[in-house]
Structure formats: structure tokens, C-alpha cells
Design a protein around this motif. Structure first.
Motif, short mmCIF file in Angstrom:
data_model
loop_
_atom_site.label_atom_id
_atom_site.label_comp_id
_atom_site.label_asym_id
_atom_site.label_seq_id
_atom_site.Cartn_x
_atom_site.Cartn_y
_atom_site.Cartn_z
N GLU A 1 0.82 -1.20 0.00
CA GLU A 1 0.00 0.00 0.00
C GLU A 1 0.86 1.26 0.00
OE1 GLU A 1 -3.88 0.11 2.17
OE2 GLU A 1 -2.92 -1.54 3.27
N VAL A 2 0.45 2.22 -0.80
CA VAL A 2 1.22 3.45 -0.95
C VAL A 2 1.02 4.37 0.25
CG1 VAL A 2 1.50 5.55 -2.31
CG2 VAL A 2 1.23 3.34 -3.46
N LYS A 3 -0.20 4.64 0.63
CA LYS A 3 -0.46 5.67 1.64
C LYS A 3 0.21 5.41 2.98
CE LYS A 3 -4.07 8.61 3.58
NZ LYS A 3 -3.43 8.67 4.91
N PRO A 4 0.06 4.23 3.58
CA PRO A 4 0.71 4.05 4.88
C PRO A 4 2.22 4.14 4.81
CG PRO A 4 -0.25 1.98 4.12
CD PRO A 4 -0.77 3.06 3.23
N ASN A 5 2.82 3.67 3.73
CA ASN A 5 4.27 3.76 3.59
C ASN A 5 4.73 5.20 3.38
OD1 ASN A 5 5.73 1.03 3.59
ND2 ASN A 5 3.90 0.60 2.37
N LEU A 6 3.97 5.96 2.63
CA LEU A 6 4.30 7.37 2.45
C LEU A 6 4.09 8.14 3.76
CD1 LEU A 6 5.07 9.83 0.77
CD2 LEU A 6 2.68 9.98 0.03
N MET B 1 4.24 0.81 -14.35
CA MET B 1 2.90 1.31 -14.08
C MET B 1 2.64 1.28 -12.57
SD MET B 1 0.01 2.44 -15.37
CE MET B 1 0.00 1.94 -17.10
N PRO B 2 2.24 2.41 -11.95
CA PRO B 2 1.97 2.41 -10.52
C PRO B 2 0.79 1.47 -10.20
CG PRO B 2 1.84 4.62 -11.47
CD PRO B 2 2.04 3.68 -12.59
N PRO B 3 0.61 1.09 -8.92
CA PRO B 3 1.20 1.69 -7.73
C PRO B 3 2.55 1.10 -7.35
CG PRO B 3 -0.42 0.05 -7.08
CD PRO B 3 -0.47 0.12 -8.58
N ASN B 4 3.34 1.95 -6.69
CA ASN B 4 4.58 1.53 -6.07
C ASN B 4 4.93 2.63 -5.08
OD1 ASN B 4 7.37 1.10 -5.40
ND2 ASN B 4 7.64 -0.04 -7.31
N TYR B 5 4.99 2.29 -3.80
CA TYR B 5 5.19 3.35 -2.80
C TYR B 5 6.56 4.00 -2.92
CZ TYR B 5 7.87 0.34 0.49
OH TYR B 5 8.80 -0.46 1.11
N TYR B 6 7.53 3.35 -3.55
CA TYR B 6 8.82 4.01 -3.78
C TYR B 6 8.65 5.29 -4.58
CZ TYR B 6 10.95 -0.54 -2.57
OH TYR B 6 11.34 -1.69 -1.95
N PHE B 7 7.77 5.25 -5.59
CA PHE B 7 7.55 6.44 -6.43
C PHE B 7 7.04 7.60 -5.58
CE2 PHE B 7 6.24 3.32 -10.06
CZ PHE B 7 7.55 2.90 -10.17
N ALA B 8 6.07 7.30 -4.70
CA ALA B 8 5.49 8.35 -3.87
C ALA B 8 6.51 8.88 -2.86
CB ALA B 8 4.26 7.81 -3.14
N GLN B 9 7.32 7.98 -2.30
CA GLN B 9 8.32 8.42 -1.34
C GLN B 9 9.38 9.31 -1.99
OE1 GLN B 9 9.75 4.78 0.45
NE2 GLN B 9 8.29 4.91 2.13
N TYR C 1 7.94 12.68 -2.68
CA TYR C 1 7.85 13.43 -1.42
C TYR C 1 9.21 14.04 -1.06
CZ TYR C 1 7.70 14.24 3.61
OH TYR C 1 7.80 14.82 4.86
N LEU C 2 10.28 13.25 -1.15
CA LEU C 2 11.60 13.75 -0.82
C LEU C 2 12.01 14.89 -1.75
CD1 LEU C 2 13.48 10.39 -0.15
CD2 LEU C 2 12.64 12.03 1.56
N GLU C 3 11.73 14.74 -3.03
CA GLU C 3 12.07 15.78 -3.99
C GLU C 3 11.36 17.09 -3.66
OE1 GLU C 3 12.76 12.80 -7.84
OE2 GLU C 3 10.87 13.90 -7.61
N THR C 4 10.08 16.99 -3.31
CA THR C 4 9.27 18.18 -3.05
C THR C 4 9.60 18.82 -1.70
OG1 THR C 4 7.45 17.26 -4.37
CG2 THR C 4 6.91 19.04 -2.83
N GLU C 5 9.62 18.01 -0.64
CA GLU C 5 9.80 18.55 0.70
C GLU C 5 11.22 19.04 0.96
OE1 GLU C 5 7.28 19.15 2.80
OE2 GLU C 5 6.07 18.47 1.10
N SER C 6 12.21 18.42 0.29
CA SER C 6 13.59 18.87 0.49
C SER C 6 13.78 20.31 0.01
CB SER C 6 14.56 17.94 -0.22
OG SER C 6 14.34 17.95 -1.63
N LYS C 7 13.09 20.66 -1.07
CA LYS C 7 13.19 22.03 -1.58
C LYS C 7 12.56 23.02 -0.59
CE LYS C 7 13.09 20.52 -6.40
NZ LYS C 7 12.28 20.45 -7.65
#
Length: 360
Positions: free
Chosen positions: A97-102, A148-156, A159-165
């Protein structure tokens, strides 16, 4: 209060790679290290602290790190899951699951991010490339678009790319494949499962048949030594060249089971009988009593079979009847040059498991 030049928080601190990482950081000049997990171990290594938190609960994370100033976070946790339940070819296996891992990653980063944070590393994996769905182009390269998603690695990673900025810190990610290593506080590994399978075959007077698919026996594979992965993670946390990058982290070589499997058999003093594909989760499901006999006969540690072997995981890995290996060119060009002979690693880890009285 943790407030030194470099202070690392390791979330998911009882995993095999993170235990090696904590050892490395605890003896590195200018560093302190703190482990974070749901149930901290009763006994800590020298120069190591542990904090307890539920990563799925943001308030639990905030309470755990209140008053701390961590400069680095290494995230190596995952949400509770039931992997490898479908073993059919190219079935929808390993889709977590993507959401809990993210959320778990976001919770601890949010709790820590108070001005001191400089770098966040996330341990991901080579499922980024989609080999759990279908055959893939090899070698797998970091610039590949994924699947093709889902894959929680993509979401993580997003997130890192966006929040680090926003936060003014940098990030990195590792993509290992089949992490294996031997430590005191870990459950079954790929190698311990192979060792348990060999022990059961030998106890029953059987040769060591390769239980995977014929295509797996002859295809090219790779693997990630847990200690090598830990060294690579620490390098990424220290390297300008690793900032805001993802790297494949494997031993740096490839192998075929048709070459390595006879060496495994010889290690146990056994003969091989070629490939005999079977579902280990099915055929080993009733071997708990056999394992108990082995434990008693060889005076092993009193572990149950499910504490030593993960049949479903090995079924999945040995059921891939195509090449699965990553390019490590990018990380070498960036400055990390360590590598291992995978065949030697497998035999070495079997010896370590024997010395620890986990397998005979």
C-alpha cells in the motif's frame, strides 16, 4: 539532547542493514547515532541510543524526537504487509500500500525537520523497475522510468524531492536487491532460508535439488550484502555527489545459480540433483517437526522454522525465470567503489549462520 556536528536518526533500526549502519556511525568521528523503532532492543551497542515510536502516528513520532536536533535521517521502515501471497507468474505480488508507507516516511521527517536537518536517506529497492510484475530490461539503470503504478517508492521519492526544496535539506535513496546478512536481532533472510532448506533435505536423506524455475537457474541475478548496503548509505549521507540522487546498491557483480548452487551443495557435503521446481511455501509447510528434530540433533538455537526460513520470499525470488540485475555504474562514478563476490558472500553468510548455531 542530541546536538553535535552530525547526528543521525535511523528509523527502522532493527533491520539487518540498519544494524550494520548503526555500527558504522557509532564509531565514526564527529557522529552520534540514535535508533528509532516500535520496540527498542533491551540492550544497545556502545555509543547508541534507541527511541520508541509508532511511525504511523505523527504524534508518537513528535513525542519520540522532542528536544532532539538530528542532522540526518535514514528511513528504512515499511508498513505492515503480507508479501508474496500470490505466486503465479507475473502475479500482483509485492504490491504494498502506498499511503501508509508514504505517511510513515512523512511523519518522521516532519517530526524531525526543525532547522537542523540536512539530509534524508530512504532505503527503497529494485522493485522500482517492475521485475515483480514482468521481465525487465537489464541491467536496470537509475534513469529507467519505472513501471505502471502503484509503487510506494515512487510516492516516497516524489515526497523527498518536493519537501527537500521546502525544507532546505537534501535527500538520497538506495535501490538494493534481495538484501541479505546475518545479525542477532533479525528474522529469516534469503540465505538463512536456503540454509534451512539444505538442512531439511540432508536430514531427510535427499540431494540438494534447486527448487526454483529452470529459467531462474540459468539466468543472471544479483544480490545486496547488508553490510555493503550500510556502507553505501553512510557514504550517501556524507557525499556531495550523492545529494538528491537515487543509486542502485548491489554487490556489483552477477551470478547464475547453475554455477553457485553446486558450491552451496558442496558446502553442506551434499550432492545436487539439478532443477526440481516446487513451491517451498507448500512443500515445506509441514516440516516444522523435521526442523525441531534438526535443532535437537545439532544443538542449534531453539528457533522455530518460521524464525529461520521465509519460504514465500524465496519462492518469489527463485520463481523469476529471467535476468534480474542492476547497473552499479552510477554509484561507482559518483565515488563509492566497494563491491563483493556474491558467491563468496553466500557461502560466508552460511558459515556465519552455522557459527551462530542457527543452521547446522
Amino acid at each position: 539532547m542530541t546536538d553535535v556536528e552530525n547526528s543521525m536518526l535511523v528509523a527502522g533500526a532493527t533491520g539487518v542493514a540498519t544494524q550494520f549502519l548503526i555500527d558504522i556511525v557509532s564509531t565514526a568521528p564527529g557522529w552520534t547515532v540514535t535508533g528509532l523503532c516500535r520496540r527498542p532492543p533491551a540492550k544497545a551497542q556502545p555509543n547508541v541510543r534507541y527511541l520508541g515510536a509508532d511511525l504511523s502516528d505523527i504524534e508518537s513520532c513528535r513525542r519520540a524526537v522532542a528536544g532532539e536536533r538530528f542532522t540526518h535521517v535514514v528511513y528504512a521502515a515499511r508498513a505492515p504487509h503480507a508479501l508474496y501471497t500470490a505466486m503465479q507468474p507475473y502475479a500482483r505480488v509485492g504490491i504494498e500500500e502506498v499511503k501508509p508507507n508514504l505517511d510513515m516516511l512523512a511523519n518522521i521527517v516532519t517530526a524531525v525537520d526543525g532547522g537542523a536537518l540536512r539530509h534524508v536517506h530512504a532505503v527503497m529497492g529494485s522493485k522500482w523497475y517492475g521485475f515483480h510484475i514482468s521481465p525487465i530490461t537489464t541491467p536496470m539503470v537509475e534513469s529507467d522510468p519505472g513501471h505502471m503504478p502503484p509503487n510506494y517508492y515512487f510516492a516516497q521519492q516524489k515526497y523527498l524531492e518536493t519537501e527537500s526544496k521546502k525544507g532546505g535539506w537534501t535527500w538520497s535513496a538506495s535501490r538494493p536487491n534481495v538484501i541479505s546478512g546475518s545479525r542477532e536481532r533479525v528474522g529469516p533472510s534469503f540465505i538463512s532460508t536456503i540454509g534451512a532448506y539444505a538442512a531439511i533435505c540432508r536430514h531427510l536423506g535427499l540431494p540438494l535439488a534447486f527448487p526454483g524455475k529452470p529459467g531462474n537457474y540459468t539466468s543472471l541475478q544479483d544480490i545486496s550484502d547488508a553490510n555493503l548496503l550500510a556502507k553505501a548509505i553512510f557514504w550517501m549521507c556524507n557525499s556531495k555527489e550523492a545529494e538528491n540522487q537515487a543509486f542502485n546498491v548491489t554487490n556489483g557483480d552477477v551470478f547464475r545459480w547453475e554455477t553457485l548452487w553446486p558450491k552451496v551443495a558442496r558446502h553442506f557435503g551434499m550432492e545436487t540433483s539439478g532443477v526440481r521446481y516446487m513451491s517451498l511455501i507448500q512443500w515445506m509447510g509441514d516440516k516444522g517437526d523435521v526442523w525441531d528434530e534438526i535443532v535437537k540433533k545439532h544443538d542449534l538455537r531453539p528457533l522455530k522454522l518460521n524464525q529461520v526460513a521465509s519460504w514465500a520470499f524465496v519462492d518469489f525470488i527463485l520463481g523469476l525465470d529471467f535476468d534480474v540485475f542492476s547497473s552499479t555504474t552510477k554509484i561507482r562514478q559518483a565515488g563509492f567503489h566497494e563491491m563483493l563476490d556474491s558467491g563468496e558472500m553466500v557461502l560466508s553468510q552460511l558459515k556465519e549462520l552455522q557459527a551462530a548455531r542457527i543452521i547446522p
